[in-house]
Design a protein around this motif. Structure first.
Motif: not given
Length: 225
Positions: A185, A181, A177
């Protein structure tokens, strides 16, 4: 995520797969009906499910007669045993669960040959009176050492994290994760940079086209602002 089919058709829902003593450990009382118990962990037991209060009101119109009704989960028929209280969203806290299912049916839902080797479940319990987190961790390490070969490092096999709010992000998928992530981003930042560069180019081009107008305004005493 799975497909939950009822009288209103099939829709996606978020499920939490739990052990039979899950609700007993959390000391949660059902809002309607009853929770399943340890007998639900048996492989040939009739599959039961517990609906969240939100799903019960949204898809079943808060009908009390829903208890004992059969619905289909990924094509598998299960019986509605109870409805959770309004404030209960599951122990994960990462995603609010729409329904809870016995962990014994996970291999059937996953339909994968790797279900016995991929870590998918977290362990949660209550500390007994007079037992500290360090004492519990030492006991878990002793138990884990008997269940698998000795680890390469000296790190403890059992780690007790006291968190009344639930698991948060499971340890087994925390690295994945975090990596996903970070990638998302970075892509968002690149997209924003490209958008800002395009807008800046348009503003500069418009400024070049207004050179004579700006010169006249400056000559008449207009400020830069």
């Amino acid at each position: 995520p799975l497909s939950l089919a009822g009288a209103d058709g099939a829709r996606m829902a978020q499920a939490e797969l739990v052990s039979g003593n899950y609700f007993e450990t959390l000391r949660v009382a059902p809002y309607l009906g009853q929770f399943f118990d340890a007998s639900a962990d048996r492989a040939r037991a009739t599959p039961l499910t517990v609906l969240s209060h939100h799903l019960w009101r949204q898809r079943f119109q808060a009908d009390p007669a829903v208890i004992g009704r059969s619905v289909r989960v990924n094509g598998r028929s299960v019986l509605i045993a109870g409805v959770a209280p309004p404030e209960f969203v599951g122990a994960m806290q990462l995603v609010a669960a729409d329904l809870c299912l016995p962990a014994s049916i996970y291999p059937e839902l996953a339909r994968s040959g790797d279900v016995e080797t991929i870590p998918m479940f977290g362990v949660m319990g209550r500390l007994a009176d007079g037992v500290s987190a360090n004492d519990a961790a030492a006991q878990l390490t002793s138990v884990a050492a008997r269940l698998r070969p000795a680890p390469v490092t000296d790190a403890p096999l059992g780690v007790v994290i006291t968190a009344a709010a639930g698991f948060g992000v499971p340890v087994a998928v925390r690295g994945t994760i975090l990596m996903l992530s970070t990638f998302i981003y970075i892509m968002m930042a690149l997209l924003m940079a490209v958008a800002c560069a395009n807008v800046a180019a348009l503003v500069l081009a418009r400024g070049v086209g207004r050179t004579r107008e700006i010169a006249v305004r400056s000559a008449l005493g207009a400020s830069r602002l």
